[in-house]
Design a protein around this motif. Structure first.
Motif, PDB file in Angstrom:
ATOM      1  N   UNK A  30      -5.389  12.244 -17.760  1.00 36.17           N
ATOM      2  CA  UNK A  30      -5.502  10.963 -18.450  1.00 36.17           C
ATOM      3  C   UNK A  30      -6.890  10.356 -18.254  1.00 36.17           C
ATOM      4  N   UNK A  31      -7.359  10.332 -17.024  1.00 39.02           N
ATOM      5  CA  UNK A  31      -8.683   9.767 -16.742  1.00 39.02           C
ATOM      6  C   UNK A  31      -9.775  10.594 -17.409  1.00 39.02           C
ATOM      7  N   UNK A  32      -9.625  11.902 -17.405  1.00 42.19           N
ATOM      8  CA  UNK A  32     -10.599  12.775 -18.051  1.00 42.19           C
ATOM      9  C   UNK A  32     -10.647  12.539 -19.557  1.00 42.19           C
ATOM     10  N   UNK A  33      -9.493  12.333 -20.175  1.00 40.79           N
ATOM     11  CA  UNK A  33      -9.441  12.073 -21.613  1.00 40.79           C
ATOM     12  C   UNK A  33     -10.096  10.739 -21.950  1.00 40.79           C
ATOM     13  N   UNK A  34      -9.831   9.718 -21.142  1.00 36.42           N
ATOM     14  CA  UNK A  34     -10.455   8.414 -21.367  1.00 36.42           C
ATOM     15  C   UNK A  34     -11.969   8.522 -21.183  1.00 36.42           C
ATOM     16  N   UNK A  35     -12.396   9.242 -20.161  1.00 41.51           N
ATOM     17  CA  UNK A  35     -13.825   9.418 -19.912  1.00 41.51           C
ATOM     18  C   UNK A  35     -14.529  10.190 -21.017  1.00 41.51           C
ATOM     19  N   UNK A  36     -13.863  11.190 -21.574  1.00 42.84           N
ATOM     20  CA  UNK A  36     -14.496  11.951 -22.656  1.00 42.84           C
ATOM     21  C   UNK A  36     -14.625  11.098 -23.912  1.00 42.84           C
ATOM     22  N   UNK A  37     -13.689  10.166 -24.129  1.00 44.30           N
ATOM     23  CA  UNK A  37     -13.827   9.234 -25.244  1.00 44.30           C
ATOM     24  C   UNK A  37     -15.018   8.310 -25.047  1.00 44.30           C
ATOM     25  N   UNK A  38     -15.231   7.865 -23.827  1.00 41.85           N
ATOM     26  CA  UNK A  38     -16.397   7.045 -23.518  1.00 41.85           C
ATOM     27  C   UNK A  38     -17.695   7.816 -23.675  1.00 41.85           C
ATOM     28  N   UNK A  94     -18.209  10.264 -25.783  1.00 42.11           N
ATOM     29  CA  UNK A  94     -18.441  10.398 -27.221  1.00 42.11           C
ATOM     30  C   UNK A  94     -19.040   9.125 -27.801  1.00 42.11           C
ATOM     31  N   UNK A  95     -18.589   7.970 -27.327  1.00 43.40           N
ATOM     32  CA  UNK A  95     -19.139   6.696 -27.782  1.00 43.40           C
ATOM     33  C   UNK A  95     -20.603   6.571 -27.382  1.00 43.40           C
ATOM     34  N   UNK A  96     -20.919   6.939 -26.151  1.00 46.27           N
ATOM     35  CA  UNK A  96     -22.311   6.861 -25.686  1.00 46.27           C
ATOM     36  C   UNK A  96     -23.181   7.838 -26.465  1.00 46.27           C
ATOM     37  N   UNK A  97     -22.666   9.023 -26.746  1.00 48.54           N
ATOM     38  CA  UNK A  97     -23.419  10.006 -27.531  1.00 48.54           C
ATOM     39  C   UNK A  97     -23.665   9.482 -28.936  1.00 48.54           C
ATOM     40  N   UNK A 124     -27.372   8.566 -30.616  1.00 46.67           N
ATOM     41  CA  UNK A 124     -27.733   9.554 -31.630  1.00 46.67           C
ATOM     42  C   UNK A 124     -28.385   8.988 -32.860  1.00 46.67           C
ATOM     43  N   UNK A 125     -29.049   7.852 -32.774  1.00 47.32           N
ATOM     44  CA  UNK A 125     -29.779   7.324 -33.914  1.00 47.32           C
ATOM     45  C   UNK A 125     -28.996   6.326 -34.738  1.00 47.32           C
ATOM     46  N   UNK A 126     -27.939   5.770 -34.206  1.00 46.14           N
ATOM     47  CA  UNK A 126     -27.180   4.782 -34.961  1.00 46.14           C
ATOM     48  C   UNK A 126     -27.688   3.366 -34.735  1.00 46.14           C
ATOM     49  N   UNK A 127     -28.794   3.219 -34.028  1.00 48.32           N
ATOM     50  CA  UNK A 127     -29.378   1.902 -33.785  1.00 48.32           C
ATOM     51  C   UNK A 127     -30.146   1.476 -35.030  1.00 48.32           C
ATOM     52  N   UNK A 128     -29.948   0.249 -35.468  1.00 49.93           N
ATOM     53  CA  UNK A 128     -30.616  -0.266 -36.664  1.00 49.93           C
ATOM     54  C   UNK A 128     -31.965  -0.836 -36.245  1.00 49.93           C
TER      55      UNK A 128
END
Length: 130
Positions: free
Chosen positions: A93-101, A103-106, A110-114
């Motif tokens: 569970x903790x690993x799944x939550x961490x991998x979601x975080x 992905x958000x940081x990636x 990844x160039x989504x800053x305006x």
């Protein structure tokens, strides 16, 4: 008829090789820490689930005069939900939550800053005419 030296060679070839390098040590340490950490999380989750149940029963059986000394319904619900999730999920569970975080940081990196140009910003900062 099998000769003795051939039998010794066959026996030695079937033994697993023991790796004594730093990579194997760190991989084994990582898996062992994940196992121990997951078991600890499951134990804490079970304790939170039990304590949430105790607080729930205590709150339901309390008289109205001692209601100010009780835990809130939100705290009790979170103890039961998070305790149950950790008690059954543990490390996974903790690993799944961490991998979601991760992905958000990636995605953010990844160039989504305006980016705004200085021309757009200078128009925003200028004083409007009277």
């Amino acid at each position: 008829m099998t000769k003795i030296p051939e039998a010794v060679v066959l026996t030695q070839a079937s033994l697993p090789s023991a790796a004594w390098d730093l990579t194997s040590f760190l991989e084994n340490a990582k898996s062992q820490i994940q196992l121990w950490g997951g078991l600890l999380l499951m134990l804490l989750g079970a304790a939170g689930l039990v304590w949430g149940g105790v607080l729930l029963l205590k709150k339901l059986m309390a008289n109205p005069q001692s209601a100010g000394n009780q835990q809130g319904w939100g705290t009790i619900a979170l103890l039961i939900l998070v305790g149950g999730a950790l008690g059954t999920g543990g490390w996974q569970l903790i690993s799944t939550i961490g991998s979601g975080g991760q992905q958000t940081i990636t995605d953010l990196g990844g160039g989504t800053v305006i980016i705004q140009t200085t021309h757009e910003v200078s128009g925003f900062l200028s004083i409007p005419p009277k």
